[in-house]
Scaffold this motif. Structure first.
Motif, PDB file in Angstrom:
ATOM      1  N   PRO A 135       0.856  -1.185   0.000  1.00  0.00           N
ATOM      2  CA  PRO A 135       0.000   0.000   0.000  1.00  0.00           C
ATOM      3  C   PRO A 135       0.898   1.244   0.000  1.00  0.00           C
ATOM      4  CG  PRO A 135      -0.116  -1.157   2.121  1.00  0.00           C
ATOM      5  CD  PRO A 135       0.999  -1.768   1.329  1.00  0.00           C
ATOM      6  N   ILE A 136       0.396   2.329  -0.564  1.00  0.00           N
ATOM      7  CA  ILE A 136       1.091   3.613  -0.441  1.00  0.00           C
ATOM      8  C   ILE A 136       0.863   4.096   0.990  1.00  0.00           C
ATOM      9  CG2 ILE A 136       1.066   6.030  -1.209  1.00  0.00           C
ATOM     10  CD1 ILE A 136       0.003   4.841  -3.966  1.00  0.00           C
ATOM     11  N   VAL A 137       1.931   4.518   1.695  1.00  0.00           N
ATOM     12  CA  VAL A 137       1.780   4.885   3.110  1.00  0.00           C
ATOM     13  C   VAL A 137       2.270   6.309   3.356  1.00  0.00           C
ATOM     14  CG1 VAL A 137       2.323   4.270   5.493  1.00  0.00           C
ATOM     15  CG2 VAL A 137       2.137   2.473   3.767  1.00  0.00           C
ATOM     16  N   LEU A 138       1.396   7.140   3.904  1.00  0.00           N
ATOM     17  CA  LEU A 138       1.736   8.538   4.182  1.00  0.00           C
ATOM     18  C   LEU A 138       1.694   8.779   5.689  1.00  0.00           C
ATOM     19  CD1 LEU A 138      -0.592   9.994   1.424  1.00  0.00           C
ATOM     20  CD2 LEU A 138       1.903  10.062   1.361  1.00  0.00           C
ATOM     21  N   ALA A 139       2.721   9.485   6.203  1.00  0.00           N
ATOM     22  CA  ALA A 139       2.845   9.659   7.649  1.00  0.00           C
ATOM     23  C   ALA A 139       2.797  11.136   8.034  1.00  0.00           C
ATOM     24  CB  ALA A 139       4.166   9.049   8.132  1.00  0.00           C
ATOM     25  N   PRO A 140       1.661  11.618   8.506  1.00  0.00           N
ATOM     26  CA  PRO A 140       1.564  13.023   8.920  1.00  0.00           C
ATOM     27  C   PRO A 140       2.212  13.260  10.287  1.00  0.00           C
ATOM     28  CG  PRO A 140      -0.543  11.920   9.257  1.00  0.00           C
ATOM     29  CD  PRO A 140       0.375  10.911   8.630  1.00  0.00           C
ATOM     30  N   SER A 141       2.746  14.485  10.466  1.00  0.00           N
ATOM     31  CA  SER A 141       3.306  14.812  11.781  1.00  0.00           C
ATOM     32  C   SER A 141       2.574  15.993  12.422  1.00  0.00           C
ATOM     33  CB  SER A 141       4.802  15.119  11.675  1.00  0.00           C
ATOM     34  OG  SER A 141       4.985  16.342  11.008  1.00  0.00           O
ATOM     35  N   THR A 142       1.624  16.566  11.686  1.00  0.00           N
ATOM     36  CA  THR A 142       0.791  17.637  12.250  1.00  0.00           C
ATOM     37  C   THR A 142      -0.640  17.393  11.786  1.00  0.00           C
ATOM     38  OG1 THR A 142       1.022  19.027  10.296  1.00  0.00           O
ATOM     39  CG2 THR A 142       2.661  19.342  12.041  1.00  0.00           C
ATOM     40  N   MET A 165      -2.593   4.362   2.554  1.00  0.00           N
ATOM     41  CA  MET A 165      -2.819   4.375   3.993  1.00  0.00           C
ATOM     42  C   MET A 165      -2.281   5.650   4.623  1.00  0.00           C
ATOM     43  SD  MET A 165      -1.524   1.609   6.834  1.00  0.00           S
ATOM     44  CE  MET A 165      -2.616   0.290   6.350  1.00  0.00           C
ATOM     45  N   ILE A 166      -3.064   6.191   5.559  1.00  0.00           N
ATOM     46  CA  ILE A 166      -2.560   7.247   6.428  1.00  0.00           C
ATOM     47  C   ILE A 166      -2.091   6.549   7.691  1.00  0.00           C
ATOM     48  CG2 ILE A 166      -3.158   9.279   7.802  1.00  0.00           C
ATOM     49  CD1 ILE A 166      -3.239   9.838   4.831  1.00  0.00           C
ATOM     50  N   MET A 247      25.147  15.113  11.911  1.00  0.00           N
ATOM     51  CA  MET A 247      24.298  14.056  12.468  1.00  0.00           C
ATOM     52  C   MET A 247      22.903  14.246  11.870  1.00  0.00           C
ATOM     53  SD  MET A 247      23.008  13.378  16.383  1.00  0.00           S
ATOM     54  CE  MET A 247      24.557  13.879  17.060  1.00  0.00           C
ATOM     55  N   VAL A 248      22.414  13.170  11.205  1.00  0.00           N
ATOM     56  CA  VAL A 248      21.085  13.272  10.593  1.00  0.00           C
ATOM     57  C   VAL A 248      20.117  12.381  11.369  1.00  0.00           C
ATOM     58  CG1 VAL A 248      19.698  12.827   8.528  1.00  0.00           C
ATOM     59  CG2 VAL A 248      22.004  13.810   8.311  1.00  0.00           C
ATOM     60  N   ILE A 249      19.129  13.032  11.951  1.00  0.00           N
ATOM     61  CA  ILE A 249      18.084  12.271  12.635  1.00  0.00           C
ATOM     62  C   ILE A 249      17.022  11.890  11.617  1.00  0.00           C
ATOM     63  CG2 ILE A 249      16.219  12.423  14.343  1.00  0.00           C
ATOM     64  CD1 ILE A 249      18.024  14.071  16.078  1.00  0.00           C
ATOM     65  N   VAL A 250      16.613  10.627  11.629  1.00  0.00           N
ATOM     66  CA  VAL A 250      15.520  10.194  10.759  1.00  0.00           C
ATOM     67  C   VAL A 250      14.362   9.790  11.667  1.00  0.00           C
ATOM     68  CG1 VAL A 250      14.812   8.714   8.850  1.00  0.00           C
ATOM     69  CG2 VAL A 250      17.231   9.323   9.127  1.00  0.00           C
ATOM     70  N   ALA A 251      13.260  10.484  11.514  1.00  0.00           N
ATOM     71  CA  ALA A 251      12.088  10.199  12.347  1.00  0.00           C
ATOM     72  C   ALA A 251      10.863  10.675  11.602  1.00  0.00           C
ATOM     73  CB  ALA A 251      12.198  10.919  13.693  1.00  0.00           C
ATOM     74  N   TYR A 252       9.722   9.998  11.811  1.00  0.00           N
ATOM     75  CA  TYR A 252       8.487  10.374  11.111  1.00  0.00           C
ATOM     76  C   TYR A 252       7.371  10.614  12.114  1.00  0.00           C
ATOM     77  CZ  TYR A 252       6.734   5.570  11.740  1.00  0.00           C
ATOM     78  OH  TYR A 252       6.303   4.382  12.275  1.00  0.00           O
ATOM     79  N   GLY A 253       6.309  11.238  11.645  1.00  0.00           N
ATOM     80  CA  GLY A 253       5.121  11.444  12.480  1.00  0.00           C
ATOM     81  C   GLY A 253       5.459  12.220  13.738  1.00  0.00           C
ATOM     82  N   ARG A 277      12.754  13.824   7.625  1.00  0.00           N
ATOM     83  CA  ARG A 277      11.473  13.260   8.061  1.00  0.00           C
ATOM     84  C   ARG A 277      10.737  12.643   6.870  1.00  0.00           C
ATOM     85  NH1 ARG A 277       6.347  15.376   8.484  1.00  0.00           N
ATOM     86  NH2 ARG A 277       7.031  17.520   8.190  1.00  0.00           N
ATOM     87  N   PRO A 278      10.713  11.307   6.798  1.00  0.00           N
ATOM     88  CA  PRO A 278       9.993  10.656   5.696  1.00  0.00           C
ATOM     89  C   PRO A 278       8.502  11.006   5.756  1.00  0.00           C
ATOM     90  CG  PRO A 278      11.407   9.086   6.820  1.00  0.00           C
ATOM     91  CD  PRO A 278      11.369  10.321   7.667  1.00  0.00           C
ATOM     92  N   ILE A 279       7.925  11.298   4.601  1.00  0.00           N
ATOM     93  CA  ILE A 279       6.478  11.545   4.499  1.00  0.00           C
ATOM     94  C   ILE A 279       5.810  10.320   3.889  1.00  0.00           C
ATOM     95  CG2 ILE A 279       4.768  12.866   3.180  1.00  0.00           C
ATOM     96  CD1 ILE A 279       6.516  15.342   3.782  1.00  0.00           C
ATOM     97  N   THR A 280       6.419   9.798   2.831  1.00  0.00           N
ATOM     98  CA  THR A 280       5.937   8.514   2.322  1.00  0.00           C
ATOM     99  C   THR A 280       6.789   7.430   2.982  1.00  0.00           C
ATOM    100  OG1 THR A 280       7.436   8.772   0.442  1.00  0.00           O
ATOM    101  CG2 THR A 280       5.124   9.338   0.078  1.00  0.00           C
ATOM    102  N   LEU A 281       6.118   6.501   3.645  1.00  0.00           N
ATOM    103  CA  LEU A 281       6.854   5.376   4.254  1.00  0.00           C
ATOM    104  C   LEU A 281       6.913   4.222   3.263  1.00  0.00           C
ATOM    105  CD1 LEU A 281       5.505   5.581   7.904  1.00  0.00           C
ATOM    106  CD2 LEU A 281       7.521   6.661   6.883  1.00  0.00           C
ATOM    107  N   TYR A 282       5.907   4.148   2.386  1.00  0.00           N
ATOM    108  CA  TYR A 282       6.051   3.414   1.130  1.00  0.00           C
ATOM    109  C   TYR A 282       5.498   4.328   0.060  1.00  0.00           C
ATOM    110  CZ  TYR A 282       6.079   0.603  -2.885  1.00  0.00           C
ATOM    111  OH  TYR A 282       6.365   0.189  -4.162  1.00  0.00           O
ATOM    112  N   PRO A 283       6.213   4.685  -0.971  1.00  0.00           N
ATOM    113  CA  PRO A 283       7.608   4.308  -1.199  1.00  0.00           C
ATOM    114  C   PRO A 283       8.529   5.033  -0.224  1.00  0.00           C
ATOM    115  CG  PRO A 283       6.924   5.925  -2.829  1.00  0.00           C
ATOM    116  CD  PRO A 283       5.695   5.583  -2.043  1.00  0.00           C
TER     117      PRO A 283
END
Ligand SMILES: Cc1ncc(C[n+]2csc(CCOP(=O)(O)OP(=O)(O)O)c2C)c(N)n1
Ligand code: SF4
Ligand code: SF4
Lengths: 352, 68, 254
Positions: A135-142, A165-166, A247-253, A277-283
């Motif tokens: 599935p296409i996966v989108l991760a909102p943080s706000t 998917m959200i 230093m690169v922090i990778v974090a979502y949502g 910050r990834p917005i699409t988790l897939y892709p």
């Protein structure tokens, strides 16, 4: 445009309505129930379909029916409920039907708790159900992103004839923030494949069954081609203070949001740290992460899980740079001070 | 004159049509069809078939067309 | 080509495609009856069928109108989704007893109870046909299947599920009937019931289901003719034919 104060769950519901969602089918579960309740009020007012199904299994299959009929359809749930929806999501993918699924994640495994969590990452991004699909996966943080991504999810689902998917956590569902509710201009594309009655055309069949190996392989080759296309076109991410970051922090949502506050403080103290910050988790936005290995001396992955997205970061970095991890389990949301502390420790270990 | 036509190659030789003919005009043939079944056949030298559709009603493979 | 008028032929709603069903399998008769009813009601171009998981999984190749495949047991939910967003379509599910009465029990009971305006053709052949003749919820007491090698022991496996009787108890159901297709008179009566079930939907009266007792000679280990007889002698006593619920508005249908 005037801003209004909205709770994440309700904002997603309103965004779906604006995106032209014709049918909502769901089953109550904390912490997403406000979404279902909002839909139960608004959808009938608009003459659109709302059904509280007898289970998440029934609800996702109602979504499948509405999607097969060529309409925009949606369901929402939280972790245990989304586990039950996996059968239907696999069928949506196999049948190439567009639909939107919202997972407001809570702590697991099992019944876990109703606190925010990110421990369904594997399930969401690696398929989750049976068969070769994503599935296409989108991760909102706000809350604003929750609105924007919900609209985008409907558009991407239609564009690729694939479930989208959200993936939010309980905190995105529950917080209230001032948001702008856009008017959605885009119209769903024509769906000549939909089952609407065969008047004036050949009959349409929507199916995922291909009894012989050859035809099923050919079918899968087509699906895989589509996934490569999605991976090439739809990788999305946001950056914060990446300039000069060693230093690169990778974090979502929500974790990405907490990291942002921590990074602001760390920068004030002169530490060269930024956020990817990834917005699409897939892709997964792996191309952009890969290109960061030139600049980064260490990656730090933060998740409210035992380390799931971590694997995708490691795959993108391919061992060229160390990847550190900090996770929060059991539905606990990290505080910015905890993250600042970790940043200091990693800095001492790698950047001095 | 009422009669039936059995699509021999559609027939699976199940015999469901044979027992319901009020005149006992439908029987199984000796030969095999393309699928390897003995197909049903109409034997009606006296022109007794009334086109009652009983046999066709029972055929799961819609192999029988009835004329009247 | 004989002279005279064709009084019985393949309905337009049924493709001219040989089926994969075993010789004498009454799935074929039931398909044909659905096709005839859809032709007679003139609804082929607005009908959407839902195929189950079971021997009828390929029904979409045989019906000549739009069809969707559903996951095992989920057809009533899929039908609900379609009907709710496209009420102008005629929507029906075709389901076996494993599909409807085992894995899909929740979906069918709640669709009936919501009075979902759909039609269900439920094929009860007392076994799981497609997977090789295992016990179904509808398998008779003592009936030997590949998973009840010494016969269904009701103390271990429970009792056969009487779907028509159960669903007739739901307030939302408008029309619930049980029929069979083992004899010409039964075939005629079954067709009438299926027609009523579609008319119920067309009149917007709510949930309609026809349970059809059907044979599976292959998995019963009999000839097709023996299977018809076995059904008449063993299934009908346990599953009496008849109308289990007919609301007044359905009775009044022309
Ligand atoms: C989720 C799931 N579980 C099990 C199966 C395997 N399966 C296929 S058909 C079937 C039973 C079908 O029996 P029934 O509904 O009685 O239909 P029939 O074949 O007798 O017409 C089963 C268990 C499946 N396809 N999916
Ligand atoms: S009922 Fe049909 S398939 Fe069976 S023997 Fe007669 S013609 Fe052949
Ligand atoms: S296995 Fe049974 S139900 Fe399936 S086609 Fe053969 S006779 Fe019919």
């Amino acid at each position: 445009m005037a801003k209004v104060l909205m709770k994440g769950n309700e904002a997603i519901a309103e965004a779906a309505i604006r995106a032209g969602c014709d049918g909502y089918f769901g089953y109550p579960i904390t912490p997403q129930t406000e979404l279902l309740e909002y839909m139960s009020r608004r959808m009938p007012e608009l003459g659109r379909a709302f059904v509280q199904g007898e289970s998440e299994i029934a609800s996702i299959n109602m979504v499948l029916g509405a999607a097969a009929a060529g309409k925009r359809a949606m369901t929402s749930s939280s972790s245990p409920g989304v586990s039950l929806k996996q059968e239907g999501i696999s069928f949506l993918a196999g049948n190439e039907l567009p639909a939107v699924i919202v997972n407001i994640m809570r702590g697991g495994p099992g019944l876990g708790n109703v606190q925010p969590s990110q421990s369904d990452y594997f399930q969401a991004t690696k398929g989750g159900g049976h068969g070769d699909y994503f599935p296409i996966v989108l991760a909102p943080s706000t809350v604003q992103e929750a609105i924007d991504f919900t609209i985008l999810a409907f558009e991407l689902a239609d564009k690729y004839r694939n479930p989208a998917m959200i993936l939010g956590d309980g905190s995105i569902g529950q917080i209230m923030e001032p948001v702008e509710l856009p008017e959605v201009e885009s119209k769903p594309p024509d769906k000549p494949w939909a089952v609407t009655g065969c008047k004036g055309r050949e009959k349409n069949i929507i199916r995922s069954l291909y009894l012989l190996a050859g035809p099923l392989e050919a079918r899968n080759v087509i699906l895989q081609k589509k996934y490569r296309e999605i991976e090439a076109n739809e990788q999305r991410h946001a950056e914060f203070m990446l300039e000069g970051a060693e230093m690169v922090i990778v974090a979502y949502g929500t974790t990405g949001r907490v990291a942002q506050t921590a990074i602001t403080r760390a920068r004030d103290e002169g530490m060269p740290v930024g956020l990817f910050r990834p917005i699409t988790l897939y892709p997964y936005p792996k191309d952009a992460i890969s290109s960061l290995v030139e600049q980064a001396r260490v990656f730090l992955v933060l998740e409210m899980s035992a380390g799931q997205m971590l694997e995708d970061v490691e795959l993108a970095v391919k061992g060229t740079v160390p990847v550190e991890f900090q996770g929060w389990l059991g539905g606990r949301v990290p505080t910015p001070s905890e993250v600042t502390q970790t940043i200091k420790e990693i800095r001492t270990k790698y950047l001095k | 004159m009422p009669t039936i036509v059995i699509d021999e190659d559609r027939c699976k030789g199940c015999q469901l049509c044979t027992t319901v003919c009020p005149k006992d005009l439908v029987t199984m043939a000796e030969n095999f069809n393309a699928k390897g079944y003995h197909p049903a056949k109409l034997e009606d030298p006296e022109g007794e078939c009334t086109g009652c559709t009983m046999c066709a009603l029972m055929c799961p493979d819609v192999a029988i067309t009835v004329y009247r | 080509m004989p002279e005279g008028e064709v009084v019985f032929a393949r309905p337009a709603a049924l493709e001219d495609t040989p089926t994969h069903y075993c010789p004498g399998c009454t799935h074929g008769i039931i398909h044909r009856l659905i096709g005839e009813v859809i032709d007679e009601l003139g609804i082929r171009e607005i009908t959407v069928g839902i195929a189950p998981v079971g021997c009828a999984v390929l029904a979409y190749h045989y019906f000549n109108f739009d069809t969707v495949e559903a996951a095992h047991g989920r057809a009533p939910a899929v039908a609900t989704g379609i009907k709710r967003v496209s009420p102008e379509n005629v929507v029906f599910t075709y389901q076996g007893d494993g599909d409807l009465a085992a894995i899909g029990t929740a979906e069918i009971v709640h669709a009936a109870n919501r009075g979902e305006n759909i039609t269900v053709v439920f094929v009860n052949n007392a076994v799981f046909g497609m997977t090789g003749g295992q016990m179904a919820p509808t398998t008779l007491p003592g009936q030997v299947t590949t998973s009840t090698p010494t016969g269904r022991d009701v103390k271990v496996d429970g009792y056969p599920v009487k779907v028509a009787e159960i669903l007739a108890q739901t307030t939302g159901a408008a029309y619930i009937a049980r029929r069979t297709v083992t004899q010409p008179k039964y075939v005629r009566s079954c067709k009438k019931a299926i027609k009523t079930a579609f008319k119920t939907q067309l009149a917007g009266l709510g949930f309609a289901l026809v349970e059809v007792l059907s044979t599976c000679s292959t998995n019963w280990g009999m000839s097709p003719m023996e299977a018809l007889r076995w059904l008449d002698e063993n299934m009908i006593p346990y599953y009496p034919l008849g109308d289990y619920k007919v609301i007044d508005e359905v009775k009044a249908l022309p």
